[in-house]
Each structure stands twice: as structure tokens, then as C-alpha cells.
Motif scaffolding. Structure first.
Motif, PDB file in Angstrom:
ATOM      1  N   THR A  65     -12.614   4.438   1.607  1.00 48.46           N
ATOM      2  CA  THR A  65     -11.077   4.937   2.001  1.00 48.46           C
ATOM      3  C   THR A  65     -10.313   4.648   0.531  1.00 48.46           C
ATOM      4  OG1 THR A  65     -11.171   4.775   4.210  1.00 48.46           O
ATOM      5  CG2 THR A  65      -8.512   4.634   2.856  1.00 48.46           C
ATOM      6  N   GLU A  66     -10.129   5.644   0.153  1.00 43.96           N
ATOM      7  CA  GLU A  66      -8.892   5.235  -0.933  1.00 43.96           C
ATOM      8  C   GLU A  66      -7.385   4.803  -0.790  1.00 43.96           C
ATOM      9  OE1 GLU A  66      -8.599   8.525  -4.711  1.00 43.96           O
ATOM     10  OE2 GLU A  66      -7.235   8.438  -3.191  1.00 43.96           O
ATOM     11  N   TYR A  67      -7.294   4.042  -1.295  1.00 43.18           N
ATOM     12  CA  TYR A  67      -5.830   3.163  -1.503  1.00 43.18           C
ATOM     13  C   TYR A  67      -5.504   3.104  -2.828  1.00 43.18           C
ATOM     14  CZ  TYR A  67      -7.767   0.905   2.705  1.00 43.18           C
ATOM     15  OH  TYR A  67      -8.369   1.219   4.172  1.00 43.18           O
ATOM     16  N   VAL A  68      -3.935   3.365  -2.768  1.00 39.09           N
ATOM     17  CA  VAL A  68      -3.207   3.291  -4.400  1.00 39.09           C
ATOM     18  C   VAL A  68      -1.994   2.132  -3.628  1.00 39.09           C
ATOM     19  CG1 VAL A  68      -1.194   4.182  -5.559  1.00 39.09           C
ATOM     20  CG2 VAL A  68      -3.256   5.937  -4.556  1.00 39.09           C
ATOM     21  N   PHE A  69      -2.217   1.009  -4.106  1.00 45.56           N
ATOM     22  CA  PHE A  69      -1.064   0.097  -3.708  1.00 45.56           C
ATOM     23  C   PHE A  69      -0.059  -1.085  -5.087  1.00 45.56           C
ATOM     24  CE2 PHE A  69      -5.254  -1.485  -4.232  1.00 45.56           C
ATOM     25  CZ  PHE A  69      -5.086  -3.137  -5.413  1.00 45.56           C
ATOM     26  N   ASP A  70       0.519  -1.303  -4.631  1.00 49.60           N
ATOM     27  CA  ASP A  70       1.336  -1.585  -5.806  1.00 49.60           C
ATOM     28  C   ASP A  70       1.055  -3.478  -5.689  1.00 49.60           C
ATOM     29  OD1 ASP A  70       2.722   1.107  -6.819  1.00 49.60           O
ATOM     30  OD2 ASP A  70       4.384   0.405  -5.531  1.00 49.60           O
ATOM     31  N   ILE A 124       0.959  -1.700   0.176  1.00 52.34           N
ATOM     32  CA  ILE A 124       0.084  -0.078   0.730  1.00 52.34           C
ATOM     33  C   ILE A 124       0.585   0.918  -0.175  1.00 52.34           C
ATOM     34  CG2 ILE A 124      -2.015   1.243   1.467  1.00 52.34           C
ATOM     35  CD1 ILE A 124      -2.660  -1.259   1.957  1.00 52.34           C
ATOM     36  N   THR A 125       0.714   1.942  -1.486  1.00 51.29           N
ATOM     37  CA  THR A 125       1.294   3.240  -1.350  1.00 51.29           C
ATOM     38  C   THR A 125       0.923   4.674  -0.811  1.00 51.29           C
ATOM     39  OG1 THR A 125       0.559   3.657  -3.645  1.00 51.29           O
ATOM     40  CG2 THR A 125       2.328   2.362  -3.140  1.00 51.29           C
ATOM     41  N   SER A 126      -0.488   4.901  -0.423  1.00 47.68           N
ATOM     42  CA  SER A 126      -0.707   5.855   0.417  1.00 47.68           C
ATOM     43  C   SER A 126      -2.636   5.069   0.278  1.00 47.68           C
ATOM     44  CB  SER A 126      -1.363   6.776  -1.036  1.00 47.68           C
ATOM     45  OG  SER A 126      -2.187   6.763  -2.367  1.00 47.68           O
ATOM     46  N   LYS A 127      -3.122   5.969   1.013  1.00 48.73           N
ATOM     47  CA  LYS A 127      -4.535   5.094   2.292  1.00 48.73           C
ATOM     48  C   LYS A 127      -4.963   6.970   2.190  1.00 48.73           C
ATOM     49  CE  LYS A 127      -6.372   3.427   6.169  1.00 48.73           C
ATOM     50  NZ  LYS A 127      -5.730   2.787   7.439  1.00 48.73           N
ATOM     51  N   LYS A 128      -5.951   7.414   2.175  1.00 52.32           N
ATOM     52  CA  LYS A 128      -6.720   8.774   2.024  1.00 52.32           C
ATOM     53  C   LYS A 128      -8.345   8.131   2.966  1.00 52.32           C
ATOM     54  CE  LYS A 128      -8.229  12.501  -1.139  1.00 52.32           C
ATOM     55  NZ  LYS A 128      -7.998  12.726  -2.128  1.00 52.32           N
ATOM     56  N   ILE A 129      -8.676   9.193   3.527  1.00 57.50           N
ATOM     57  CA  ILE A 129     -10.460   8.718   4.337  1.00 57.50           C
ATOM     58  C   ILE A 129     -11.130   9.773   3.081  1.00 57.50           C
ATOM     59  CG2 ILE A 129     -11.774   9.164   5.947  1.00 57.50           C
ATOM     60  CD1 ILE A 129     -10.015   7.623   7.856  1.00 57.50           C
ATOM     61  N   LEU A 130     -11.793   9.200   2.476  1.00 61.46           N
ATOM     62  CA  LEU A 130     -12.298   9.780   2.152  1.00 61.46           C
ATOM     63  C   LEU A 130     -14.225  10.617   2.380  1.00 61.46           C
ATOM     64  CD1 LEU A 130     -11.974   8.068  -1.699  1.00 61.46           C
ATOM     65  CD2 LEU A 130     -10.937  10.004  -1.019  1.00 61.46           C
ATOM     66  N   ALA A 131     -14.658  10.180   3.158  1.00 60.49           N
ATOM     67  CA  ALA A 131     -15.658   9.948   3.839  1.00 60.49           C
ATOM     68  C   ALA A 131     -15.482   9.346   5.765  1.00 60.49           C
ATOM     69  CB  ALA A 131     -16.898   9.688   3.553  1.00 60.49           C
ATOM     70  N   ILE A 186      -2.508   0.519  -8.643  1.00 57.57           N
ATOM     71  CA  ILE A 186      -4.020   0.361  -8.695  1.00 57.57           C
ATOM     72  C   ILE A 186      -4.568   0.834  -7.585  1.00 57.57           C
ATOM     73  CG2 ILE A 186      -5.873  -1.576  -8.496  1.00 57.57           C
ATOM     74  CD1 ILE A 186      -3.843  -3.922  -8.750  1.00 57.57           C
ATOM     75  N   LYS A 187      -5.523   1.775  -7.992  1.00 56.15           N
ATOM     76  CA  LYS A 187      -6.450   2.878  -7.130  1.00 56.15           C
ATOM     77  C   LYS A 187      -8.428   2.197  -6.756  1.00 56.15           C
ATOM     78  CE  LYS A 187      -6.165   7.377  -7.492  1.00 56.15           C
ATOM     79  NZ  LYS A 187      -6.987   8.665  -8.471  1.00 56.15           N
ATOM     80  N   ARG A 188      -8.477   1.859  -5.142  1.00 56.51           N
ATOM     81  CA  ARG A 188      -9.913   1.557  -5.516  1.00 56.51           C
ATOM     82  C   ARG A 188     -10.547   1.854  -3.872  1.00 56.51           C
ATOM     83  NH1 ARG A 188      -9.279  -0.498  -9.688  1.00 56.51           N
ATOM     84  NH2 ARG A 188      -8.934  -2.276  -9.886  1.00 56.51           N
ATOM     85  N   GLU A 189     -11.165   1.747  -3.875  1.00 57.95           N
ATOM     86  CA  GLU A 189     -12.106   3.380  -2.998  1.00 57.95           C
ATOM     87  C   GLU A 189     -13.043   1.205  -2.169  1.00 57.95           C
ATOM     88  OE1 GLU A 189     -13.266   3.964  -5.611  1.00 57.95           O
ATOM     89  OE2 GLU A 189     -11.517   5.557  -6.046  1.00 57.95           O
ATOM     90  N   VAL A 190     -13.268   1.776  -0.993  1.00 57.53           N
ATOM     91  CA  VAL A 190     -12.738   0.616  -0.062  1.00 57.53           C
ATOM     92  C   VAL A 190     -14.199   1.035   1.045  1.00 57.53           C
ATOM     93  CG1 VAL A 190     -12.487  -1.497   1.343  1.00 57.53           C
ATOM     94  CG2 VAL A 190     -11.549  -1.161  -0.268  1.00 57.53           C
TER      95      VAL A 190
END
Length: 194
Positions: free
Chosen positions: A23-28, A9-16, A39-43
Motif C-alpha cells: 500500500t502507498e501512503y501519503v501522510f503529513d 494520512i491524506t491518501s492510501k492506495k493499494i498497489l498490489a 511524505i509518501k511511503r510504500e508499506v
């Protein structure tokens, strides 16, 4: 069992953040062929849950609940979903949660509970894992009115159907809730319908 995929996981940002969190995750992701993709995914995470299919083996009946669900409404479907009893764990064990939800929603305190399986209804975007049970009851196990909890804004109709109605209701689209479909099919395949 397949090997665990390698991710970083390269970044994690709480969207709401409200009832749950988005949360938006960007991961290799390291592919099995050695290639790598970012890859970027909202979870969405609101915790895990338990569900219970209530069966009366003497009368050959299933007790379900019907309640309003906003997402089906937004998709243009009937929002009054026919479902098994279910709820978020909120610190309880799955079995305790399943028993509690059965009583709150239907007034039935199942005398025997059997673990069926764990299920992810939408593993591409939801963290929720649902522990599924079958609960056996008879007339003597009806200890309350059910209908849900007012402070949780629940407005639940209790629906009892015969075993032989359950699978045709799935085929006709009258029952389309994933956990309910899975539990009914499991009960039929496991011989619980006799």
C-alpha cells in the motif's frame, strides 16, 4: 518514552494484493520543531509472526532450520538461510504459533517456552512484528520428523549446532537472519548458554 509523532494520512492506495498487500501512503508529518512535511511511503503487510529459538540445555545445543529465501538470492547472497523456527500468526496467539512452527519445522515440541521480546525487522517498510520466544527441549521432546509442510511448499533442513558455535556463526556471516541473530544474542546475554 518519546511522545507520539503527529501524522495525518491524506491518501492510501493499494498497489498490489496477493499473499500480502503493498500500500502507498501519503501522510503529513508534524516535526518536533513545528514544521510539517508531506511524505509518501510504500508499506508491505502480510501480518505478524512468531519465532522460537530451540535450546537443549542438557546437551548445550541449538536447533535451527535452513531453507530457501528468494530475497537474499535476489541480492546475490546465499539463499539457503539458517534461521530459528518462525511463521505467520494466522489467527493464533504468538505462543501457540511458536509451538506449532517448532513442531512443523523440526519435529520438536518444546517443553517450556519463555517470551523474549517483540521485534520489527524492517520498520521503515514492513508492518510485521515478530514475537520472539526461547523454547527448551530434550531428546524426549522430539515427536516428529519436521521438515515443514508440503502444502506450504516448505523444504526445510534441520540443523543442530553447539552453543559455542552460535555467536561465531553470526560474526562470520553464516547466520544473518535478523530474528535469529537477535534471539541468539538475547539467549547468550540472558545466561541461557550457561
Amino acid at each position: 518514552m518519546s511522545p507520539k509523532p503527529l501524522i495525518a494520512i491524506t491518501s492510501k492506495k493499494i498497489l498490489a494484493k496477493a499473499w500480502g498487500s503493498l500500500t502507498e501512503y501519503v501522510f503529513d508529518y508534524l516535526h518536533s520543531d513545528g514544521g510539517q512535511t508531506s511524505i509518501k511511503r510504500e508499506v508491505y503487510d502480510h501480518g505478524s509472526a512468531a519465532a522460537i529459538l530451540l535450546l537443549d540445555p542438557d546437551q548445550r545445543l541449538i536447533t535451527l532450520v535452513r531453507q530457501f529465501r528468494l530475497p537474499p538470492h535476489l541480492n546475490g547472497n546465499d539463499p539457503m538461510m539458517l534461521e530459528v523456527c518462525a511463521g505467520l500468526l494466522d489467527g493464533d496467539t504468538p505462543e501457540v504459533c511458536a509451538k506449532k512452527e517448532a513442531v512443523e519445522e523440526t519435529g520438536i515440541a518444546p517443553r517450556d517456552i519463555v517470551f523474549a521480546f517483540d521485534i520489527y525487522a524492517s520498520p521503515g517498510s514492513l508492518t510485521e512484528k515478530v514475537s520472539c520466544f526461547i523454547g527448551f527441549y530434550g531428546e524426549a521432546d522430539r515427536i516428529g520428523a519436521g521438515g515443514g509442510l508440503d502444502h506450504e511448499d516448505e523444504d526445510i533442513e534441520i540443523v543442530t549446532i553447539r552453543y559455542d558455535q552460535a555467536l561465531p556463526m553470526i560474526a562470520s556471516g553464516a547466520i544473518i537472519d535478523a530474528k535469529t541473530v537477535a534471539l541468539i544474542q538475547h539467549a547468550a546475554l540472558s545466561g541461557h548458554f550457561g
